[in-house]
Design a protein around this motif. Sequence first.
Motif, mmCIF file in Angstrom:
data_model
loop_
_atom_site.group_PDB
_atom_site.id
_atom_site.type_symbol
_atom_site.label_atom_id
_atom_site.label_comp_id
_atom_site.label_asym_id
_atom_site.label_seq_id
_atom_site.Cartn_x
_atom_site.Cartn_y
_atom_site.Cartn_z
ATOM 1 N N GLU B 31 0.841 -1.200 0.000
ATOM 2 C CA GLU B 31 0.000 0.000 0.000
ATOM 3 C C GLU B 31 0.882 1.258 0.000
ATOM 4 N N VAL B 35 0.236 3.101 -3.426
ATOM 5 C CA VAL B 35 -0.697 4.215 -3.231
ATOM 6 C C VAL B 35 0.029 5.513 -2.875
ATOM 7 N N HIS B 36 0.901 5.454 -1.865
ATOM 8 C CA HIS B 36 1.445 6.699 -1.327
ATOM 9 C C HIS B 36 2.760 7.137 -1.972
ATOM 10 N N HIS B 39 1.861 6.729 -6.274
ATOM 11 C CA HIS B 39 0.545 7.266 -6.635
ATOM 12 C C HIS B 39 -0.027 6.584 -7.874
ATOM 13 N N ASP B 43 -6.319 4.690 -2.534
ATOM 14 C CA ASP B 43 -6.403 3.575 -1.580
ATOM 15 C C ASP B 43 -7.707 2.780 -1.728
ATOM 16 N N PHE B 46 -7.127 0.259 -4.415
ATOM 17 C CA PHE B 46 -6.234 -0.774 -3.875
ATOM 18 C C PHE B 46 -7.034 -1.785 -3.045
#
Lengths: 217, 175
Positions: B31, B35-36, B39, B43, B46
Amino acid sequence: MDSARLLSQIPNERAIPPARLGTIFKTFFIAGAISFGGGVVAYLREYVVNAHKWFDDESFLDALELSETLPGLNSVNISVIIGDRLRGVRGAASAVAGLLMPGMIVVMALGVVWSEQRDNPYLRAALIGVAASAVGLLTTVTLQLGHRQFTRLADVVFIAATFAAVSLIKLPLVAVLLTLGPVAIWYYRPPAHPAPSTQHFHHLRERFQSHRAHWRH
Amino acid sequence: MAGKLWSLGWVFALLSLLAVGGGTAVLPEMERLVVHHFHWMGDKQFRDIYSLGQVAPGPNMLMVMIIGYRLAGAAGAAVVAVAFFLPDCIVTFVVNRLWYRVAQSRWGLAVQRGLAPVAIGLMLSGTYALARLSIFNLAGLAIAAITCAILSWRRVNPLFLVSAGGLVYLIYAIQ
């Protein structure tokens, strides 16, 4: 021992004559097709130990233990080990291909449909429910796998430190593994003067206790 | 495109080699990166992709292929599958043969016993990461608690439980 000997195939006196590659593929394909929610290893034990008698329980547990210690998915790791023991490199490749193929086909089909429909509010609500249910599933599996660790103070400290480092402090996983891993291994380092016979006995007994959780799935 | 495939490849190869304790253990790191850091998706996407893995047979983590597909089509899915499974299979293959001859040692036991609580801690972190993405009201909490209770009580195919969880939340959300 030279390096060629060290890396040569491990003998398996149980599988004589050797298992056919097609049989290995078919067996792992079926296990990969009918197992859901992380229950793959229990199905594999059923086929490999009980149905085909390729491994006895003891060697299966050896393979499972190594699979859990090595990185990667336990079900994939144990398939490599079993396939290799049966037919070398080609056996390992057949086992992994069989294990992953049904799931790959289904997951890609789901992925294509989802990509078209990913903003559909009904689909999204259903997937939130699936994820929430999976939280319950993962909690149960973690508690069952770790039931022995949760009752030992040193292990609880390692569990809490790992959780805090990853989830609260949000350190990169590499950093967590390279610091806490060696500390935990050092804590369990072998004693300077072991008593081999009793230690082996305790090891075996602990092992069977710790793996009982798997057969429940 | 080639740059994205390359990033996907090394990210998922790295993740598979860090997965001490299996797929759940590596979920927070996945994640973090997907996601972070890069990008590549939000989330919520995901989480939805993770749920798709739950309703497909075999290892749940096959869902990583959908992440690759979402980013770079069929080529992305193929690259992620190879990156996530091949390096780990090679490591297992080599270590298994060496282990059998060299490492039936007392240090082998120390590695197993030391890594076991770390793996359990990582699985807890993975469960927590998924909970943060999927439980934001009493309905979600109830679904998780009931799934946990049923599984602790008796053997049920997890597919039925997660499907029921999806159906219950769908009915809740429609109202």
